[in-house]
Design a protein around this motif. Structure first.
Motif, mmCIF file in Angstrom:
data_model
loop_
_atom_site.group_PDB
_atom_site.id
_atom_site.type_symbol
_atom_site.label_atom_id
_atom_site.label_comp_id
_atom_site.label_asym_id
_atom_site.label_seq_id
_atom_site.Cartn_x
_atom_site.Cartn_y
_atom_site.Cartn_z
ATOM 1 N N THR A 6 -5.876 13.880 -3.423
ATOM 2 C CA THR A 6 -5.787 15.056 -2.390
ATOM 3 C C THR A 6 -4.561 15.709 -2.806
ATOM 4 O O THR A 6 -4.378 16.980 -2.451
ATOM 5 C CB THR A 6 -5.653 14.364 -1.128
ATOM 6 O OG1 THR A 6 -4.525 13.356 -1.009
ATOM 7 C CG2 THR A 6 -6.884 13.751 -0.805
ATOM 8 N N ALA A 7 -3.199 15.244 -3.277
ATOM 9 C CA ALA A 7 -2.247 15.957 -3.541
ATOM 10 C C ALA A 7 -1.091 14.991 -4.445
ATOM 11 O O ALA A 7 -1.586 13.879 -4.417
ATOM 12 C CB ALA A 7 -1.528 16.379 -2.399
ATOM 13 N N ASP A 8 -0.284 15.651 -5.125
ATOM 14 C CA ASP A 8 0.740 14.690 -5.419
ATOM 15 C C ASP A 8 1.373 13.697 -4.571
ATOM 16 O O ASP A 8 1.685 14.325 -3.523
ATOM 17 C CB ASP A 8 1.968 15.632 -6.065
ATOM 18 C CG ASP A 8 2.954 14.753 -6.720
ATOM 19 O OD1 ASP A 8 4.124 14.738 -6.050
ATOM 20 O OD2 ASP A 8 3.045 14.632 -8.007
ATOM 21 N N SER A 9 1.503 12.629 -5.112
ATOM 22 C CA SER A 9 2.031 11.603 -3.938
ATOM 23 C C SER A 9 3.205 11.879 -3.192
ATOM 24 O O SER A 9 3.422 11.606 -2.139
ATOM 25 C CB SER A 9 1.760 10.303 -4.319
ATOM 26 O OG SER A 9 2.717 10.275 -5.594
ATOM 27 N N ALA A 10 4.315 12.156 -4.119
ATOM 28 C CA ALA A 10 5.339 12.554 -3.736
ATOM 29 C C ALA A 10 5.365 13.726 -2.626
ATOM 30 O O ALA A 10 6.119 13.438 -1.591
ATOM 31 C CB ALA A 10 6.502 12.858 -4.647
ATOM 32 N N ARG A 56 -1.242 1.962 5.678
ATOM 33 C CA ARG A 56 -2.205 0.629 5.239
ATOM 34 C C ARG A 56 -3.212 1.266 4.268
ATOM 35 O O ARG A 56 -3.891 0.587 3.120
ATOM 36 C CB ARG A 56 -2.622 -0.034 5.965
ATOM 37 C CG ARG A 56 -1.232 -0.755 6.889
ATOM 38 C CD ARG A 56 -1.588 -1.573 7.800
ATOM 39 N NE ARG A 56 -0.477 -2.287 8.689
ATOM 40 C CZ ARG A 56 -0.740 -3.001 9.827
ATOM 41 N NH1 ARG A 56 -1.758 -3.179 10.456
ATOM 42 N NH2 ARG A 56 0.401 -3.419 10.320
ATOM 43 N N SER A 57 -4.105 2.104 4.445
ATOM 44 C CA SER A 57 -5.118 2.893 3.925
ATOM 45 C C SER A 57 -4.505 4.265 3.732
ATOM 46 O O SER A 57 -3.650 4.736 3.962
ATOM 47 C CB SER A 57 -6.170 2.826 4.738
ATOM 48 O OG SER A 57 -6.074 3.795 5.650
ATOM 49 N N SER A 58 -5.596 5.056 2.782
ATOM 50 C CA SER A 58 -5.139 6.265 2.158
ATOM 51 C C SER A 58 -5.293 7.164 3.612
ATOM 52 O O SER A 58 -6.077 6.804 4.394
ATOM 53 C CB SER A 58 -5.955 6.639 1.051
ATOM 54 O OG SER A 58 -7.434 6.873 1.827
ATOM 55 N N LEU A 59 -4.603 8.198 3.504
ATOM 56 C CA LEU A 59 -4.732 9.600 4.489
ATOM 57 C C LEU A 59 -6.345 9.769 4.476
ATOM 58 O O LEU A 59 -6.655 9.983 5.646
ATOM 59 C CB LEU A 59 -3.935 10.436 4.106
ATOM 60 C CG LEU A 59 -3.801 11.871 5.219
ATOM 61 C CD1 LEU A 59 -3.314 11.220 6.484
ATOM 62 C CD2 LEU A 59 -3.356 12.964 4.631
ATOM 63 N N ARG A 60 -6.941 9.778 3.321
ATOM 64 C CA ARG A 60 -8.314 10.192 3.328
ATOM 65 C C ARG A 60 -9.055 9.245 4.205
ATOM 66 O O ARG A 60 -9.910 9.560 5.051
ATOM 67 C CB ARG A 60 -8.970 10.240 1.886
ATOM 68 C CG ARG A 60 -10.465 10.687 1.826
ATOM 69 C CD ARG A 60 -10.793 10.835 0.322
ATOM 70 N NE ARG A 60 -12.266 11.153 0.075
ATOM 71 C CZ ARG A 60 -13.098 10.478 -0.164
ATOM 72 N NH1 ARG A 60 -12.896 8.899 0.216
ATOM 73 N NH2 ARG A 60 -14.167 10.681 -0.095
ATOM 74 N N SER A 61 -8.996 8.145 4.077
ATOM 75 C CA SER A 61 -9.618 6.915 4.595
ATOM 76 C C SER A 61 -9.506 6.936 5.992
ATOM 77 O O SER A 61 -10.269 6.846 7.102
ATOM 78 C CB SER A 61 -9.222 5.500 4.169
ATOM 79 O OG SER A 61 -9.851 4.449 4.881
ATOM 80 N N TRP A 62 -8.163 7.248 6.546
ATOM 81 C CA TRP A 62 -7.741 7.385 8.036
ATOM 82 C C TRP A 62 -8.358 8.863 8.595
ATOM 83 O O TRP A 62 -8.792 8.356 9.606
ATOM 84 C CB TRP A 62 -6.226 7.386 8.124
ATOM 85 C CG TRP A 62 -5.489 7.319 9.423
ATOM 86 C CD1 TRP A 62 -5.900 6.534 10.224
ATOM 87 C CD2 TRP A 62 -5.151 8.470 10.142
ATOM 88 N NE1 TRP A 62 -5.304 6.612 11.675
ATOM 89 C CE2 TRP A 62 -4.783 8.194 11.439
ATOM 90 C CE3 TRP A 62 -4.825 9.837 9.822
ATOM 91 C CZ2 TRP A 62 -4.174 8.991 12.389
ATOM 92 C CZ3 TRP A 62 -4.301 10.646 10.729
ATOM 93 C CH2 TRP A 62 -3.982 10.209 12.165
ATOM 94 N N LEU A 63 -8.365 9.690 7.888
ATOM 95 C CA LEU A 63 -8.891 10.901 8.532
ATOM 96 C C LEU A 63 -10.626 10.715 8.477
ATOM 97 O O LEU A 63 -11.084 11.079 9.674
ATOM 98 C CB LEU A 63 -8.788 12.048 7.655
ATOM 99 C CG LEU A 63 -7.294 12.689 7.599
ATOM 100 C CD1 LEU A 63 -7.053 13.580 6.509
ATOM 101 C CD2 LEU A 63 -7.023 13.013 9.063
#
Length: 340
Positions: free
Chosen positions: A8-12, A75-82
């Motif tokens: 989804t984007a550069d992690s930093a 704990r999960s990715s932002l994608r998973s949480w959304l």
């Protein structure tokens, strides 16, 4: 049918925006969700069967996510949480709004033209979904095909969610169990039941496979032929495009037609002779070829938006015409509501 996960984007950059969003920076939150907005909206449409309901669900889900961002622990990715937030929002709506239907769900086909085919306002109708046509990924288009989305509406909410999260979006059974606050056993059971039902209702090959075989040029010719036949009032040209077992339905009209004789009778009596002057624009809906119909209106002095006609193809012919009647559909497709 599973969609390939994309970063989804550069992690930093994402971590920096996440920190800012937790501190109340709504611009940072918008940057976080921007790469995921389209796929989340498509997920809501698959769950709910309506682009308008998907708008409401996604807006509600993003408000919930914004308010609950402090509880996102990473704990999960932002994608998973959304997707967790969006799925739970849709499940709440499924409970209150029920499932969406097509005319074929209401009763048997009519043998001949029904003169008093008045709209049914007491039915929550399945709606069309705009897509980016050939520019979209194969998996994206296949997962919004009309037959697949219509089949999903016959599933209970939990089965619908489990199937989409696993088969379309690629989440694991363990992830889905956590997202839906249930057990892996329950998820596996829901998946098994959902797969059986969908297999019974979704024909093979998929529309994407058919369209690949036909090629873009031939597909455009079929859409153009359909539009030209209606504009000329040419029954023979229309019939030449159709399969023997073709169906034609027109939500929110409850009656529908099956077979060449019944569909021809309807076409000759209504759109080809009784309605007046037609114009069309080619478009795409539900990953399938479509034509936007405009009907002449004397008072307006223009052809006004009438229906989005989604064509389902088998081989080189049209096996289903689903005409979604209503001017409200046109803005979703970026189409004008009138043609001068």
């Amino acid at each position: 049918m599973s969609e390939t996960r994309q970063p989804t984007a550069d992690s930093a950059t994402q971590d920096r925006d996440l920190g800012r969003a937790r501190e109340g920076d709504d611009a940072a939150f918008d940057r976080l969700i921007a790469p995921l907005r389209r796929e989340l909206h498509a997920h809501c449409y698959r769950m709910l069967g309506s682009a308008h309901d998907a708008d409401d669900a996604l807006q509600d889900a993003l408000v919930r996510a914004w308010r609950g961002l402090a509880r996102f622990e990473g704990r999960s990715s932002l994608r998973s949480w959304l997707y967790t937030v969006a799925t739970r929002t849709c499940l709440d709506l499924v409970e209150t709004r029920g499932r969406r239907a097509l005319p074929v769900d209401l009763g048997p086909a009519a043998d001949r033209t029904v003169a008093d085919n008045a709209p049914r306002t007491d039915v929550a109708w399945l709606g069309p979904y705009p897509d980016t046509g050939p520019a979209a990924r194969y998996e994206e288009r296949e997962a919004v095909e009309l037959a697949f989305v219509a089949a999903l509406q016959h599933l209970p909410g939990n089965q619908r969610a489990a199937l989409l999260l696993f088969e379309v979006l690629g989440f694991s059974v363990a992830e889905i169990a956590a997202m839906m606050r249930t057990t892996t056993t329950s998820v596996n059971s829901a998946l098994a039941r959902a797969r059986r039902m969908v297999a019974e209702r979704v024909p093979s090959p998929s529309q994407q496979q058919t369209l690949r075989t036909l090629g873009d040029t031939h597909t455009r010719e079929i859409v153009a032929g359909y539009a030209a036949a209606l504009e000329r009032g040419d029954a023979d040209a229309l019939v030449a495009l159709l399969t023997e077992d073709v169906t034609w339905s027109m939500p929110p009209m409850p009656h529908w037609y099956r077979g060449l004789a019944a569909v021809t009778d309807f076409a000759v009596r209504v759109p080809l002779t009784s309605c007046g002057s037609w114009r069309h624009l080619p478009t795409h809906a539900n990953g399938q070829p479509a034509a936007a119909s405009y009907l002449w209106d004397d008072a307006a002095g223009a052809h006004m938006a009438w229906s989005i006609n989604v064509l389902t193809l088998r081989g080189e012919r049209v096996s289903e015409i689903t005409s979604f009647i209503g001017r409200e559909h046109f803005p979703l497709f970026g189409l004008p509501v009138s043609l001068p």
